[in-house]
Design an enzyme around this catalytic site. Sequence first.
Site, mmCIF file in Angstrom:
data_model
loop_
_atom_site.group_PDB
_atom_site.id
_atom_site.type_symbol
_atom_site.label_atom_id
_atom_site.label_comp_id
_atom_site.label_asym_id
_atom_site.label_seq_id
_atom_site.Cartn_x
_atom_site.Cartn_y
_atom_site.Cartn_z
ATOM 1 C CD GLU A 7 -44.891 21.834 8.356
ATOM 2 O OE1 GLU A 7 -43.796 21.249 8.203
ATOM 3 O OE2 GLU A 7 -44.994 22.955 8.898
ATOM 4 C CG ASP A 9 -35.486 23.226 9.199
ATOM 5 O OD1 ASP A 9 -36.597 22.968 9.711
ATOM 6 O OD2 ASP A 9 -35.316 23.342 7.965
ATOM 7 C CG ASP A 68 -35.495 19.273 9.613
ATOM 8 O OD1 ASP A 68 -35.864 18.505 8.705
ATOM 9 O OD2 ASP A 68 -36.280 19.952 10.292
HETATM 10 O O1 KIV Z 1 -38.370 21.724 11.742
HETATM 11 C C1 KIV Z 1 -39.393 21.227 12.218
HETATM 12 O O2 KIV Z 1 -39.734 21.445 13.392
HETATM 13 C C2 KIV Z 1 -40.203 20.376 11.356
HETATM 14 C C3 KIV Z 1 -41.506 19.887 11.901
HETATM 15 C C4 KIV Z 1 -42.489 20.986 11.920
HETATM 16 C C5 KIV Z 1 -42.002 18.710 11.168
HETATM 17 O O3 KIV Z 1 -39.822 20.088 10.266
#
Ligand code: KIV
Length: 271
Positions: A189, A51, A90
């Site tokens: 993270e 996301d 996501d």
């Molecule tokens: O949305 C994204 O890019 C992420 C990564 C930073 C793990 O969740």
Amino acid sequence: MYISKDLPKITTHVLQEMKNRGEKIAMLTGYDYSSARLLDEAGIDVILVGDSASNVMAGHATTLPITLDQMIYHASSVERAVERALVVVDMPFGAYQGNSKEALNSAIRIMKESGVNAIKMEGGEEIVESIDRILSAGIPVLGHLGLTPQSINKFGTYVVRATEKQEAEKLKRDAKILERAGCFGMVLEKIPASLAAEVTESVKIPTIGIGAGNEVDGQVLVLHDMLGINQDFSPRFLRRYANLHETMINAFNAYIDDVKSVDFPSEKEQY
Ligand code: KIV
């Protein structure tokens, strides 16, 4: 030597085997067909349709505004490009926090309309009911703990998480909860490397770090950051593998000059 490029297709089971034999998992974000083709050709193990598209593709300050429809558009573009990599999408903010039925409906839409392999959700204990329901429908789930950008308004800042004992203890508990629930892995993270190492040791499923040190089972970075397209984001954990900002600006400048000077198109470039 450590790259499983010759494997036919990466599945969640392959990721587990990689952890078991100590082979690191390489994951990058991808949001469009052309980039995903390059990522797959290069032999990336996992493409995350993150996301973070909200930031790097749409220019929003946070990940919150991106919608389920927009995530499905990015996911299906990536899926059309990929032969080998596992594609994880996501679940966007607002698509699963309401209740577990809503969460399942969102996950089903992503899987049906984009054809990807798995989804990712931010959070631990708070969302375990939704994770259970989604897993019961046969949809693989990747967890995400530590700095969870969808909660930026609660955190108030993007600094390192879980440096205090209480938050670190909760993160360790959440990691076990995600494992017990049946997640095939989890992103960690921006947490201290020692905590990420402890979590990685304590769970059997793979951990994928971003700003979480190297004692995890794999790494993920945002594509635009590692390619150096985006120069104004420079956290300590980011390694830039190219300076596409400079390369692209130079190409654009050369094109502008050629058009203005009528150097382009040449005799050979016209019909
Ligand atoms: O949305 C994204 O890019 C992420 C990564 C930073 C793990 O969740």
